[in-house]
Design a protein around this motif. Structure first.
Motif, PDB file in Angstrom:
ATOM      1  N   ILE A 171      -8.299  55.791  30.397  1.00  0.00           N
ATOM      2  CA  ILE A 171      -7.025  56.005  29.710  1.00  0.00           C
ATOM      3  C   ILE A 171      -6.420  54.668  29.293  1.00  0.00           C
ATOM      4  CG2 ILE A 171      -4.619  56.756  30.072  1.00  0.00           C
ATOM      5  CD1 ILE A 171      -5.833  59.072  31.786  1.00  0.00           C
ATOM      6  N   LEU A 172      -6.412  53.711  30.208  1.00  0.00           N
ATOM      7  CA  LEU A 172      -5.863  52.393  29.883  1.00  0.00           C
ATOM      8  C   LEU A 172      -6.675  51.693  28.797  1.00  0.00           C
ATOM      9  CD1 LEU A 172      -4.809  51.122  33.407  1.00  0.00           C
ATOM     10  CD2 LEU A 172      -3.328  51.794  31.514  1.00  0.00           C
ATOM     11  N   ALA A 173      -7.998  51.836  28.829  1.00  0.00           N
ATOM     12  CA  ALA A 173      -8.838  51.203  27.811  1.00  0.00           C
ATOM     13  C   ALA A 173      -8.511  51.778  26.430  1.00  0.00           C
ATOM     14  CB  ALA A 173     -10.314  51.408  28.143  1.00  0.00           C
ATOM     15  N   LEU A 174      -8.319  53.085  26.338  1.00  0.00           N
ATOM     16  CA  LEU A 174      -7.988  53.716  25.054  1.00  0.00           C
ATOM     17  C   LEU A 174      -6.629  53.227  24.544  1.00  0.00           C
ATOM     18  CD1 LEU A 174      -9.208  57.317  25.863  1.00  0.00           C
ATOM     19  CD2 LEU A 174     -10.124  55.839  24.046  1.00  0.00           C
ATOM     20  N   VAL A 175      -5.651  53.247  25.414  1.00  0.00           N
ATOM     21  CA  VAL A 175      -4.297  52.865  25.009  1.00  0.00           C
ATOM     22  C   VAL A 175      -4.236  51.382  24.653  1.00  0.00           C
ATOM     23  CG1 VAL A 175      -1.929  52.612  25.847  1.00  0.00           C
ATOM     24  CG2 VAL A 175      -3.172  54.733  26.263  1.00  0.00           C
ATOM     25  N   ARG A 176      -4.817  50.546  25.480  1.00  0.00           N
ATOM     26  CA  ARG A 176      -4.762  49.105  25.227  1.00  0.00           C
ATOM     27  C   ARG A 176      -5.581  48.726  23.986  1.00  0.00           C
ATOM     28  NH1 ARG A 176      -2.251  46.246  28.982  1.00  0.00           N
ATOM     29  NH2 ARG A 176      -3.366  44.331  28.513  1.00  0.00           N
ATOM     30  N   ARG A 177      -6.700  49.402  23.778  1.00  0.00           N
ATOM     31  CA  ARG A 177      -7.528  49.116  22.589  1.00  0.00           C
ATOM     32  C   ARG A 177      -6.774  49.476  21.316  1.00  0.00           C
ATOM     33  NH1 ARG A 177     -13.352  48.934  21.884  1.00  0.00           N
ATOM     34  NH2 ARG A 177     -13.590  47.880  19.896  1.00  0.00           N
ATOM     35  N   SER A 178      -5.938  50.520  21.383  1.00  0.00           N
ATOM     36  CA  SER A 178      -5.165  50.907  20.197  1.00  0.00           C
ATOM     37  C   SER A 178      -4.226  49.776  19.758  1.00  0.00           C
ATOM     38  CB  SER A 178      -4.368  52.188  20.452  1.00  0.00           C
ATOM     39  OG  SER A 178      -3.225  51.950  21.251  1.00  0.00           O
ATOM     40  N   ARG A 179      -3.805  48.962  20.698  1.00  0.00           N
ATOM     41  CA  ARG A 179      -2.859  47.884  20.378  1.00  0.00           C
ATOM     42  C   ARG A 179      -3.503  46.743  19.604  1.00  0.00           C
ATOM     43  NH1 ARG A 179      -0.696  47.914  26.501  1.00  0.00           N
ATOM     44  NH2 ARG A 179       0.044  50.067  26.478  1.00  0.00           N
ATOM     45  N   GLU A 180      -4.820  46.676  19.644  1.00  0.00           N
ATOM     46  CA  GLU A 180      -5.528  45.622  18.907  1.00  0.00           C
ATOM     47  C   GLU A 180      -6.449  46.198  17.829  1.00  0.00           C
ATOM     48  OE1 GLU A 180      -9.114  44.962  22.129  1.00  0.00           O
ATOM     49  OE2 GLU A 180      -7.179  44.057  22.530  1.00  0.00           O
ATOM     50  N   TRP A 181      -6.343  47.490  17.585  1.00  0.00           N
ATOM     51  CA  TRP A 181      -7.212  48.146  16.616  1.00  0.00           C
ATOM     52  C   TRP A 181      -6.897  47.631  15.209  1.00  0.00           C
ATOM     53  CZ3 TRP A 181     -11.451  50.456  17.896  1.00  0.00           C
ATOM     54  CH2 TRP A 181     -12.126  51.232  16.964  1.00  0.00           C
ATOM     55  N   PRO A 182      -7.916  47.258  14.441  1.00  0.00           N
ATOM     56  CA  PRO A 182      -7.664  46.616  13.144  1.00  0.00           C
ATOM     57  C   PRO A 182      -6.928  47.487  12.121  1.00  0.00           C
ATOM     58  CG  PRO A 182     -10.026  46.970  13.511  1.00  0.00           C
ATOM     59  CD  PRO A 182      -9.329  47.324  14.771  1.00  0.00           C
ATOM     60  N   MET A 183      -7.002  48.782  12.224  1.00  0.00           N
ATOM     61  CA  MET A 183      -6.333  49.672  11.263  1.00  0.00           C
ATOM     62  C   MET A 183      -4.886  49.967  11.643  1.00  0.00           C
ATOM     63  SD  MET A 183      -8.390  50.524   8.875  1.00  0.00           S
ATOM     64  CE  MET A 183     -10.070  50.689   8.408  1.00  0.00           C
ATOM     65  N   LEU A 184      -4.453  49.491  12.812  1.00  0.00           N
ATOM     66  CA  LEU A 184      -3.130  49.854  13.307  1.00  0.00           C
ATOM     67  C   LEU A 184      -2.162  48.677  13.312  1.00  0.00           C
ATOM     68  CD1 LEU A 184      -4.048  52.168  16.322  1.00  0.00           C
ATOM     69  CD2 LEU A 184      -3.373  52.824  14.007  1.00  0.00           C
TER      70      LEU A 184
END
Length: 194
Positions: free
Chosen positions: A107-120
């Motif tokens: 869960i943390l990996a998904l949420v934290r990865r969203s913060r550095e996702w290139p499309m976001l």
């Protein structure tokens, strides 16, 4: 709402523990309305997309509305409130769903990865991680399980995060939407195998 109270005309009124807000968003006509800021959207647990009904469902709607209107339709639905005891038991059952350590990490990996996702331009908040956990636990309870699976988290991710992320303008120009970005995010984060 977070403070479990509202104030009207200078008078503070406490809200019952089961107070819930449901809101709708009409994507067609925004006249006289304004989009909510991200911080306020983050307080909504889910964003569920409702599509048009099937032909059979739409026919059933027509048949039900024939001869009935307004309050008559509501009474015909025979909606009964749930008791506070039943709601408390359901809340306790969901919170008792066992969560293994590797699923917290997922869960943390998904949420934290969203913060550095290139499309976001804006990824998911810590509040989103908590919501993702709770909704995934509810999905496990609906499946009559007392333990969480990665599939519960995957299933919960779109409705929990689609309104909490903000796409970059160039992503929207390329035809991306929140669900597509979230599916790509899910594919990029390793699923626990424990």
């Amino acid at each position: 709402m977070e403070e479990r109270q509202v104030t009207t005309d200078g008078t503070r009124r406490p809200l019952p523990s089961w107070f819930t807000v449901f809101a709708t968003q009409n994507p067609i006509d925004f006249e006289g309305t304004y989009p909510l800021p991200e911080a306020q959207l983050d307080r909504f647990l889910l964003k569920i997309r409702v599509s048009y009904p099937s032909p059979a469902e739409e026919r059933q709607m027509l048949e039900r509305h024939h001869g009935l209107s307004g309050a008559d339709l509501l009474e015909a639905a025979a909606i009964a409130p749930l008791s506070a005891d039943l709601l408390t038991a359901a809340r306790n059952e969901i919170r008792a769903i066992r969560v293994e350590s590797d699923l917290y990490d997922y869960i943390l990996a998904l949420v934290r990865r969203s913060r550095e996702w290139p499309m976001l331009a804006l990824g998911a908040s810590p509040r989103a991680a908590i919501a993702l956990l709770r909704v995934a636990q509810a999905f496990a309870a609906f499946e009559d399980r007392d333990y969480l699976l990665p599939d519960d988290v995957k299933r919960a991710l779109p409705p929990v995060l689609r309104h909490r992320i903000l796409l970059k303008p160039e992503a929207e120009l390329e035809g991306f939407d929140a669900d597509r970005v979230l599916n790509d995010l899910l594919a990029a984060v390793a699923v626990p195998r424990g």
